[in-house]
Enzyme design. Structure first.
Site, PDB file in Angstrom:
ATOM      1  N   CYS A 271       5.807  -6.704   3.472  1.00 45.94           N
ATOM      2  CA  CYS A 271       5.329  -7.776   2.765  1.00 45.94           C
ATOM      3  C   CYS A 271       5.486  -9.287   3.127  1.00 45.94           C
ATOM      4  O   CYS A 271       4.583  -9.991   3.386  1.00 45.94           O
ATOM      5  CB  CYS A 271       5.968  -7.595   1.246  1.00 45.94           C
ATOM      6  SG  CYS A 271       6.414  -5.881   0.951  1.00 45.94           S
ATOM      7  N   ARG A 300      14.131   1.517   8.381  1.00 46.38           N
ATOM      8  CA  ARG A 300      15.136   1.207   7.509  1.00 46.38           C
ATOM      9  C   ARG A 300      16.270   2.360   7.704  1.00 46.38           C
ATOM     10  O   ARG A 300      16.255   3.162   8.035  1.00 46.38           O
ATOM     11  CB  ARG A 300      14.585   1.918   6.187  1.00 46.38           C
ATOM     12  CG  ARG A 300      13.474   0.994   5.538  1.00 46.38           C
ATOM     13  CD  ARG A 300      12.716   1.492   4.381  1.00 46.38           C
ATOM     14  NE  ARG A 300      11.636   0.835   3.905  1.00 46.38           N
ATOM     15  CZ  ARG A 300      10.711   1.038   3.031  1.00 46.38           C
ATOM     16  NH1 ARG A 300      10.991   2.001   2.112  1.00 46.38           N
ATOM     17  NH2 ARG A 300       9.580   0.405   2.673  1.00 46.38           N
ATOM     18  N   GLN A 318       3.266   2.475   7.900  1.00 44.11           N
ATOM     19  CA  GLN A 318       2.808   2.798   6.369  1.00 44.11           C
ATOM     20  C   GLN A 318       1.177   2.495   6.678  1.00 44.11           C
ATOM     21  O   GLN A 318       0.906   1.756   7.571  1.00 44.11           O
ATOM     22  CB  GLN A 318       3.315   2.057   5.518  1.00 44.11           C
ATOM     23  CG  GLN A 318       4.485   2.391   4.985  1.00 44.11           C
ATOM     24  CD  GLN A 318       5.070   1.484   3.879  1.00 44.11           C
ATOM     25  OE1 GLN A 318       5.045   0.370   3.933  1.00 44.11           O
ATOM     26  NE2 GLN A 318       5.788   2.107   2.863  1.00 44.11           N
ATOM     27  N   ASP A 320      -0.189   0.299   5.173  1.00 45.45           N
ATOM     28  CA  ASP A 320       0.238  -0.765   4.125  1.00 45.45           C
ATOM     29  C   ASP A 320      -0.661  -1.761   3.941  1.00 45.45           C
ATOM     30  O   ASP A 320      -1.259  -2.138   4.892  1.00 45.45           O
ATOM     31  CB  ASP A 320       1.648  -1.190   4.901  1.00 45.45           C
ATOM     32  CG  ASP A 320       2.417  -2.118   3.796  1.00 45.45           C
ATOM     33  OD1 ASP A 320       2.121  -2.116   2.661  1.00 45.45           O
ATOM     34  OD2 ASP A 320       3.276  -2.813   4.114  1.00 45.45           O
ATOM     35  N   HIS A 322      -1.797  -5.642   1.592  1.00 44.60           N
ATOM     36  CA  HIS A 322      -1.427  -6.411   0.250  1.00 44.60           C
ATOM     37  C   HIS A 322      -2.756  -7.057   0.215  1.00 44.60           C
ATOM     38  O   HIS A 322      -3.238  -7.691   1.062  1.00 44.60           O
ATOM     39  CB  HIS A 322      -0.298  -7.522   0.960  1.00 44.60           C
ATOM     40  CG  HIS A 322       1.083  -6.711   1.198  1.00 44.60           C
ATOM     41  ND1 HIS A 322       1.630  -6.259   2.203  1.00 44.60           N
ATOM     42  CD2 HIS A 322       1.865  -6.336   0.108  1.00 44.60           C
ATOM     43  CE1 HIS A 322       2.424  -5.593   2.088  1.00 44.60           C
ATOM     44  NE2 HIS A 322       2.701  -5.633   0.941  1.00 44.60           N
ATOM     45  N   LYS A 402       4.254  -0.397 -11.404  1.00 42.53           N
ATOM     46  CA  LYS A 402       3.441   0.145 -10.315  1.00 42.53           C
ATOM     47  C   LYS A 402       2.955   1.671 -10.916  1.00 42.53           C
ATOM     48  O   LYS A 402       3.488   2.175 -11.744  1.00 42.53           O
ATOM     49  CB  LYS A 402       4.523   0.393  -9.176  1.00 42.53           C
ATOM     50  CG  LYS A 402       5.798   1.074  -9.303  1.00 42.53           C
ATOM     51  CD  LYS A 402       6.636   1.317  -8.279  1.00 42.53           C
ATOM     52  CE  LYS A 402       7.726   2.068  -8.610  1.00 42.53           C
ATOM     53  NZ  LYS A 402       8.527   2.542  -7.255  1.00 42.53           N
ATOM     54  N   HIS A 448       0.605  -4.808  -4.051  1.00 47.80           N
ATOM     55  CA  HIS A 448       1.142  -3.836  -2.900  1.00 47.80           C
ATOM     56  C   HIS A 448       0.243  -2.447  -3.097  1.00 47.80           C
ATOM     57  O   HIS A 448       0.622  -2.145  -4.122  1.00 47.80           O
ATOM     58  CB  HIS A 448       2.487  -3.696  -2.904  1.00 47.80           C
ATOM     59  CG  HIS A 448       3.605  -4.947  -3.039  1.00 47.80           C
ATOM     60  ND1 HIS A 448       4.056  -5.513  -2.133  1.00 47.80           N
ATOM     61  CD2 HIS A 448       3.669  -5.868  -3.863  1.00 47.80           C
ATOM     62  CE1 HIS A 448       4.750  -6.368  -2.379  1.00 47.80           C
ATOM     63  NE2 HIS A 448       4.386  -6.663  -3.573  1.00 47.80           N
TER      64      HIS A 448
END
Length: 584
Positions: A271, A300, A318, A320, A322, A402, A448
């Site tokens: 992000c 992580r 991911q 991922d 945005h 979410k 997200h």
RNA sequence: GCCCACAUAGCUCAGUGGUAGAGCACGUUCUUGGUAAGAACGAGGUCACCAGUUCAACUCUGGUUGUGGGCUCCA
């Protein structure tokens, strides 16, 4: 059907009581926590002076059998608070439960003659209605699920209305264990883990092939849905993580490194880097929505004891993305995303994902108006999309509500894959704005979202979903050419060259194994097509194909096979493949 | 992070206080075969790591690391 479910619930609930009695009989001084039925069985939490192990199961089971055989009756009674406190004297956990029950609620105690428990009920009438049970596991569990509390010993078991049903269930467990992606990962040469990099997967060539194929698949979807892929750095100054709030909220899950005097953080999420990208340029309302997609690697530092094969790792990527949009665009964006998500899940045959709408948590930013508004937006979008969903109070992100989407693994553990989250916080914090029609700056709304979630986790679930028999387009090896004898090696080699030159994956098995063993090996590697070449095939210039489900297709012409492959690069299952090949 | 269990050959696993074994896989040779294991021979292991007990530790004890089943946390 409902009756059966109720019966099983009652059997398991009763079995939990009986197990608790057995444990207390064998180990005096045991204090009991809670003992509910579960979807396949039951458990009970004990604070037991003896450290329980599987070696104790035999004794406990024997004691339980004794209780069951003596046909004791289950009965319930309403009791006064004082009475309950007296009857559970010394049972500190039970007393805590009694205290926690609101004053205006009735207290009930259920007994099976020799033992009683504070309990809402839901039991069989006699202990001997439990026709089959088995203790399965013992594990630690915090009292009331709070890690600040004492850890109790939780004993898991299963119970059924008949021996046959229990046998079926135990066999199902065994079959599921064979589909475990960690086992298949080894036997299919997909990935492995090494002590030198705990919980970070190494992908072997075959596993890497599939990971890349998944990424490419998603890239195709992105083209269709208007996403733009970006590449962002791996390591950032700690100042960024201070700004994003990760330093205060996520620090214990991050890896850090030093560069000269500067503390650097390795990114656990994409992000913030997308925020930086977005604000590096001026944006007009005409440009929105902007959808940045990123397959970047994340790290992580998970607490020890939480890693699990590919489904919970420390290093992952991911699908991922945005989305930067205006308030008016939220609904269309999320609807379009849910559409894409279902399209993807359907392509992979996940028919029953579960949708959860997570609402405001206690620790949150923003005012109540904002939350009211965004929650109702999310809810109405879900309702519009016609999807079934359940609501999880207090589970939302601190910056917005979410929707999470989960899918079960082989052992029916639910894993979160997709997610879509509204974020009203980032744009303010990072100054993410655009120029509106009036020429004024206005904050964007940030969404997200991910569909696979982590590619690693998705891969793991996928392995179990297909039991290692990947659809044709995802199979690292699509064919194995199997010569009947050495005389056919040359012919096999020729066909291999032809197929490979057409972009197919596989090779001729020219080892000095016997024919039967070559089939066995291909079968074990779950290769979709075993192409058999013997005298007959050489003579007719044709192929005999064995599918991995054991079915045979005879007299297929080489050239037409190649043509079919070219026309059907994505054939999703064996049946589809067979149908196509049979048309030749 | 917490509770419990486990760690022996590439894989699956036996095993004993006196420095190790099987099957599969791997290599060589023989075998010329029609739908899930042809045969012989061979190579291979600091018994996870570090301490301690002991004349002697793969085995017993403690610690570390990793893995598994859960709890908590999470994609």
């Amino acid at each position: 059907m409902e009756d059966l479910e109720k019966l099983r619930f009652n059997i398991r609930h009763s079995a939990a009581h009986i197990m608790a009695e057995a444990v207390m009989n064998i180990f005096p001084g045991t204090k009991i926590g809670i003992g509910p039925p579960t979807s396949d069985g039951f458990y009970y939490d004990f604070d037991c002076p003896k450290q329980l192990s599987k070696d104790d199961f035999k004794d406990i089971e024997r004691e339980m059998k004794k209780i069951i055989k003596s046909k004791r009756k289950f009965t319930g009674e309403v009791v006064s608070r004082d009475d309950a406190i007296k009857r559970f004297y010394g049972q500190e956990y039970k007393l805590e439960i009694i205290k926690g029950i609101p004053k205006n609620e009735k207290l009930t105690i259920w007994s099976h003659e020799s033992w009683e428990d504070i309990c809402k009920g839901g039991h069989v009438d006699s202990t001997n209605k439990i026709k089959a049970f088995k203790l399965l596991d013992v594990a630690g569990a915090y009292w009331k699920g709070d890690e600040k509390n004492k850890m109790l010993q939780r004993v898991y078991g299963t119970a059924w209305e008949s021996k046959e049903e229990q046998k079926k269930y135990l066999e199902k467990l065994e079959l599921a264990a064979k589909r475990d992606h960690r086992k298949l990962g080894v036997s299919l040469d997909l990935f492995y883990f090494d002590e030198f990099s705990p919980a970070m997967p190494f992908f072997l060539p075959k596993g890497t092939f599939i990971m890349n194929e998944l990424t490419n698949y998603m890239r195709e979807k992105y083209k269709k849905y208007g996403y733009q892929e970006v590449i962002t750095p791996q390591i950032f100054s700690s100042k960024l993580w201070d700004l994003s709030g990760h330093s205060s909220h996520f620090q214990e899950n991050m890896f850090f490194t030093e560069n000269d005097e500067n503390k650097m953080g390795i990114k656990p999420m994409n992000c913030p880097s997308h925020y930086l990208l977005f604000r590096s340029r001026l944006h007009s309302y005409k440009d929105l929505p902007i959808r940045y997609a990123d397959f970047g690697r994340l790290h992580r530092n998970e607490r020890s004891g939480v890693s699990h094969g590919l489904t919970r790792v420390k290093s992952f990527s991911q699908d991922d993305s945005h989305i930067f949009c205006t308030k008016d665009q939220i609904e269309a964006e999320i609807l379009s995303f849910l559409n894409l998500l279902q399209e993807v899940y359907e392509d992979f045959g996940f028919e029953k994902p579960t949708f959860y709408l997570s609402l405001r948590p206690e620790n949150r930013t923003g005012n109540d108006d904002m939350w009211d508004h965004s929650e109702s937006v999310m809810k109405s979008i879900l309702e519009k999309s016609g999807m079934e969903f359940s609501i999880q109070d207090g589970e939302g992100a601190f910056y917005g509500p979410k929707i999470d989407i989960t899918v079960p693994d082989a052992l029916e553990r639910e894993w979160q894959l997709g997610t879509v989250q509204l974020d009203f916080f980032a744009s303010e914090k990072f100054g993410l704005n655009y120029i509106n029609k009036d020429g004024d700056k206005e904050n964007v709304v940030l969404i997200h979202r991910a569909i696979f979630g982590s590619l690693e986790r998705f891969f793991g679930i996928l392995i179990e979903h297909f039991g290692g028999s990947f659809p044709f387009w995802l199979s690292p090896d699509q064919f194995s050419l199997i010569p009947v004898s050495e005389n056919h090696f040359e012919h096999c080699k020729n066909i291999e060259n032809k197929l490979v030159s057409k972009g197919l994956r596989g090779k001729a098995d020219l080892s000095n194994d016997r024919f039967n063993n070559k089939i066995r090996k291909a079968q074990q590697m779950k290769i979709p097509l075993m192409i058999i070449i013997g005298d007959k095939e050489v003579e007719n210039n044709s192929l005999t194909i064995r599918l991995r489900n054991g079915k045979n297709l005879n007299d297929i012409k080489n050239e037409s096979l190649i043509q079919v492959f070219e026309e059907n690069s994505k054939i999703n299952n064996d049946d589809g493949l067979k149908a196509v090949l049979e048309e030749i």
